[in-house]
Design an enzyme around this catalytic site. Structure first.
Site, PDB file in Angstrom:
ATOM      1  N   HIS A   1      -1.811  -2.563  -6.651  1.00  0.00           N
ATOM      2  CA  HIS A   1      -2.434  -2.280  -5.361  1.00  0.00           C
ATOM      3  C   HIS A   1      -3.944  -2.450  -5.455  1.00  0.00           C
ATOM      4  CE1 HIS A   1      -3.468   0.757  -2.018  1.00  0.00           C
ATOM      5  NE2 HIS A   1      -3.310  -0.441  -1.510  1.00  0.00           N
TER       6      HIS A   1
ATOM      7  N   SER B   1       0.834  -1.202   0.000  1.00  0.00           N
ATOM      8  CA  SER B   1       0.000   0.000   0.000  1.00  0.00           C
ATOM      9  C   SER B   1       0.859   1.238   0.000  1.00  0.00           C
ATOM     10  CB  SER B   1      -0.844   0.053   1.267  1.00  0.00           C
ATOM     11  OG  SER B   1      -1.294  -1.187   1.648  1.00  0.00           O
TER      12      SER B   1
ATOM     13  N   ASN C   1      -4.141   6.025  -1.194  1.00  0.00           N
ATOM     14  CA  ASN C   1      -3.789   6.124   0.223  1.00  0.00           C
ATOM     15  C   ASN C   1      -3.206   7.487   0.584  1.00  0.00           C
ATOM     16  OD1 ASN C   1      -4.759   3.709   1.095  1.00  0.00           O
ATOM     17  ND2 ASN C   1      -2.845   2.606   0.819  1.00  0.00           N
TER      18      ASN C   1
ATOM     19  N   GLU D   1      -4.490   0.012  -8.466  1.00  0.00           N
ATOM     20  CA  GLU D   1      -3.456   0.986  -8.842  1.00  0.00           C
ATOM     21  C   GLU D   1      -2.262   0.216  -9.415  1.00  0.00           C
ATOM     22  OE1 GLU D   1      -3.538   4.803  -5.926  1.00  0.00           O
ATOM     23  OE2 GLU D   1      -3.166   2.909  -4.913  1.00  0.00           O
TER      24      GLU D   1
HETATM   25  N1  3HC Z   1     -15.861  -9.912   0.676  1.00  0.00           N
HETATM   26  C1  3HC Z   1     -16.607 -10.130  -0.425  1.00  0.00           C
HETATM   27  N2  3HC Z   1     -17.762  -9.469  -0.688  1.00  0.00           N
HETATM   28  C2  3HC Z   1     -18.158  -8.567   0.214  1.00  0.00           C
HETATM   29  C3  3HC Z   1     -17.437  -8.285   1.380  1.00  0.00           C
HETATM   30  C4  3HC Z   1     -16.236  -9.014   1.596  1.00  0.00           C
HETATM   31  N3  3HC Z   1     -15.466  -8.807   2.681  1.00  0.00           N
HETATM   32  N4  3HC Z   1     -18.077  -7.328   2.067  1.00  0.00           N
HETATM   33  C5  3HC Z   1     -19.171  -7.017   1.359  1.00  0.00           C
HETATM   34  N5  3HC Z   1     -19.214  -7.755   0.245  1.00  0.00           N
HETATM   35  C6  3HC Z   1     -20.215  -7.688  -0.813  1.00  0.00           C
HETATM   36  C7  3HC Z   1     -21.520  -8.258  -0.335  1.00  0.00           C
HETATM   37  O1  3HC Z   1     -21.628  -9.651  -0.636  1.00  0.00           O
HETATM   38  C8  3HC Z   1     -22.512  -7.441  -1.109  1.00  0.00           C
HETATM   39  O2  3HC Z   1     -22.681  -7.998  -2.391  1.00  0.00           O
HETATM   40  P1  3HC Z   1     -24.135  -7.972  -3.078  1.00  0.00           P
HETATM   41  O3  3HC Z   1     -24.512  -6.521  -3.208  1.00  0.00           O
HETATM   42  O4  3HC Z   1     -23.931  -8.640  -4.384  1.00  0.00           O
HETATM   43  O5  3HC Z   1     -25.006  -8.711  -2.134  1.00  0.00           O
HETATM   44  C9  3HC Z   1     -21.866  -6.077  -1.302  1.00  0.00           C
HETATM   45  O6  3HC Z   1     -20.468  -6.293  -1.087  1.00  0.00           O
HETATM   46  C10 3HC Z   1     -22.384  -5.079  -0.325  1.00  0.00           C
HETATM   47  O7  3HC Z   1     -22.188  -5.630   0.981  1.00  0.00           O
HETATM   48  P2  3HC Z   1     -23.190  -5.474   2.197  1.00  0.00           P
HETATM   49  O8  3HC Z   1     -24.585  -5.270   1.699  1.00  0.00           O
HETATM   50  O9  3HC Z   1     -22.933  -6.571   3.176  1.00  0.00           O
HETATM   51  O10 3HC Z   1     -22.666  -4.215   2.942  1.00  0.00           O
HETATM   52  P3  3HC Z   1     -22.492  -2.749   2.435  1.00  0.00           P
HETATM   53  O11 3HC Z   1     -23.525  -2.355   1.447  1.00  0.00           O
HETATM   54  O12 3HC Z   1     -22.347  -1.995   3.691  1.00  0.00           O
HETATM   55  O13 3HC Z   1     -21.096  -2.750   1.669  1.00  0.00           O
HETATM   56  C11 3HC Z   1     -18.771  -2.548   1.575  1.00  0.00           C
HETATM   57  C12 3HC Z   1     -19.923  -3.222   2.255  1.00  0.00           C
HETATM   58  C13 3HC Z   1     -18.676  -3.029   0.133  1.00  0.00           C
HETATM   59  C14 3HC Z   1     -17.505  -2.967   2.328  1.00  0.00           C
HETATM   60  C15 3HC Z   1     -19.014  -0.990   1.587  1.00  0.00           C
HETATM   61  O14 3HC Z   1     -19.292  -0.584   2.897  1.00  0.00           O
HETATM   62  C16 3HC Z   1     -17.842  -0.205   1.080  1.00  0.00           C
HETATM   63  O15 3HC Z   1     -17.661  -0.039  -0.135  1.00  0.00           O
HETATM   64  N6  3HC Z   1     -17.005   0.307   2.016  1.00  0.00           N
HETATM   65  C17 3HC Z   1     -15.833   1.105   1.664  1.00  0.00           C
HETATM   66  C18 3HC Z   1     -14.696   0.154   1.345  1.00  0.00           C
HETATM   67  C19 3HC Z   1     -13.463   0.896   1.001  1.00  0.00           C
HETATM   68  O16 3HC Z   1     -13.361   2.119   1.017  1.00  0.00           O
HETATM   69  N7  3HC Z   1     -12.419   0.132   0.660  1.00  0.00           N
HETATM   70  C20 3HC Z   1     -11.126   0.676   0.366  1.00  0.00           C
HETATM   71  C21 3HC Z   1     -10.284   0.572   1.574  1.00  0.00           C
HETATM   72  S1  3HC Z   1      -8.671   1.245   1.331  1.00  0.00           S
HETATM   73  C22 3HC Z   1      -7.779  -0.051   0.782  1.00  0.00           C
HETATM   74  O17 3HC Z   1      -8.214  -1.159   0.673  1.00  0.00           O
HETATM   75  C23 3HC Z   1      -6.357   0.248   0.447  1.00  0.00           C
HETATM   76  C24 3HC Z   1      -5.453  -0.397   1.433  1.00  0.00           C
HETATM   77  O18 3HC Z   1      -4.119  -0.163   1.021  1.00  0.00           O
HETATM   78  C25 3HC Z   1      -5.634   0.110   2.819  1.00  0.00           C
END
Ligand code: 3HC
Length: 293
Positions: free
Chosen positions: A142, A121, A193, A154
């Site tokens: 990434h 990251s 990030n 990325e």
């Molecule tokens: N694995 C696989 N699928 C998942 C999952 C997981 N851990 N979490 C959620 N999902 C899927 C669900 O199955 C669902 O699919 P569907 O619509 O087909 O049923 C869909 O995602 C939506 O999930 P939920 O209805 O359970 O929950 P939400 O609507 O609250 O969504 C979320 C969950 C997708 C995690 C949403 O809250 C989100 O987009 N959050 C922001 C995530 C984000 O910003 N990620 C980037 C982080 S930074 C990063 O990764 C970089 C690193 O370097 C730190």
């Protein structure tokens, strides 16, 4: 040059398991390497659980789930990666660990065109490339958490990454994995990030100073700015240990106070409060058993 069909993934934590899953779902032959049998067991449970979730939500048929699971193999020996065309390193965000893994992987790969990608990251790709004798084949890929859901990758070329390597992985990510890419230069934090982490740390400081509770900070950004989750929920999703490691790499690169991990974050990591993966971070995540009790 042949299309990438044989992929290796080193590390089956949240990110590694997700990367292995999307590759297997896209029809690749995937070999996942973890450090011991317990880690293999945990990683494979995580990955199969995610495939089951996709079946439950109608994204995969049962037959597709079986095919994806069948394309995955597991090992505890990096030497088994010898025939891979692409290896994605997704071990913990620790420079020495990543350098060791990338150096070893490079030695075992028999295909001179094989690509060695890091899911780091924030650690400069150049530092990893110099651990190998083919820095032109080393690139940053990434992914974002949760990998099966987030559409972005990325692509980070270092000063020595060859255009051929970068084009090859970009084509693999877009055409094979169906994800969208953006290009970033080799600076700690890349694009996303570099913008996200100062925001997450500002939210931690807000809780630390007593300006608002974690629940209110999160509700503020969910309801006031239509973010899918608040910054502290997002810290819990990413893992507080990972957020801290990323912030430290960025602070080491830029020496800007906005990247310095606040004391509250450090204390929580020292206490093992990593977020979702340990059951508690800024919010509690009770297991099914605890919920029932
Ligand atoms: N694995 C696989 N699928 C998942 C999952 C997981 N851990 N979490 C959620 N999902 C899927 C669900 O199955 C669902 O699919 P569907 O619509 O087909 O049923 C869909 O995602 C939506 O999930 P939920 O209805 O359970 O929950 P939400 O609507 O609250 O969504 C979320 C969950 C997708 C995690 C949403 O809250 C989100 O987009 N959050 C922001 C995530 C984000 O910003 N990620 C980037 C982080 S930074 C990063 O990764 C970089 C690193 O370097 C730190």
């Amino acid at each position: 040059m042949s299309e990438i069909e044989r992929v290796g993934v080193v590390g089956a934590g949240l990110m590694g398991a997700g990367i292995a899953e999307v590759c297997a779902r896209s029809g690749c032959d995937v070999l996942v390497v973890e450090q011991n049998r317990d880690a293999v067991e945990l990683g494979s449970r995580r990955l199969l659980g995610s495939l089951d979730r996709a079946v439950r939500s109608g994204k995969l048929t049962t037959a597709e789930r079986e095919q994806a699971a069948w394309r995955l193999r597991w090992s505890t020996d990096l030497g088994d990666l010898a025939d891979r065309q692409l290896v994605v390193e997704a071990v913990g965000e620790d420079e020495q660990l990543k350098t060791d893994v990338v150096g070893t992987v490079c030695k075992v790969l028999t295909d001179r065109d094989a690509v060695i990608a890091s899911n780091t990251s924030s650690i400069p790709i150049m530092k990893l490339a110099t651990a190998t004798d083919r820095p032109g084949n080393v690139v940053g890929l990434h992914f974002f958490n949760p990998v099966p859901v987030m559409p972005l990758v990325e692509v980070v070329g270092s000063l020595t990454t060859s255009p051929r390597t970068r084009d090859r992985v970009e084509s693999f990510v877009t055409r094979r994995l169906g994800k969208q890419t953006i290009r970033a230069t080799d600076r700690a934090g890349f694009v996303v990030n570099a913008l996200l982490v100062p925001y997450l740390l500002a939210a931690v400081r807000m809780v630390e100073s007593g300006t608002a509770t974690a629940a209110d900070v999160d509700a503020g950004m969910r309801l006031g700015c239509a973010h899918p989750m608040g910054p502290l929920e997002l810290c819990d999703l990413i893992g507080l240990d990972t957020v801290t490691a990323i912030a430290e790499s960025m602070y080491a690169e830029y020496h800007e106070p906005l990247y310095a991990p606040p004391p509250l974050l450090r204390r929580m990591v020292e206490a093992g409060l990593y977020g979702r993966k340990t059951g508690r971070g800024f919010h509690p995540y009770p297991s099914k058993k605890e919920e029932a009790a």
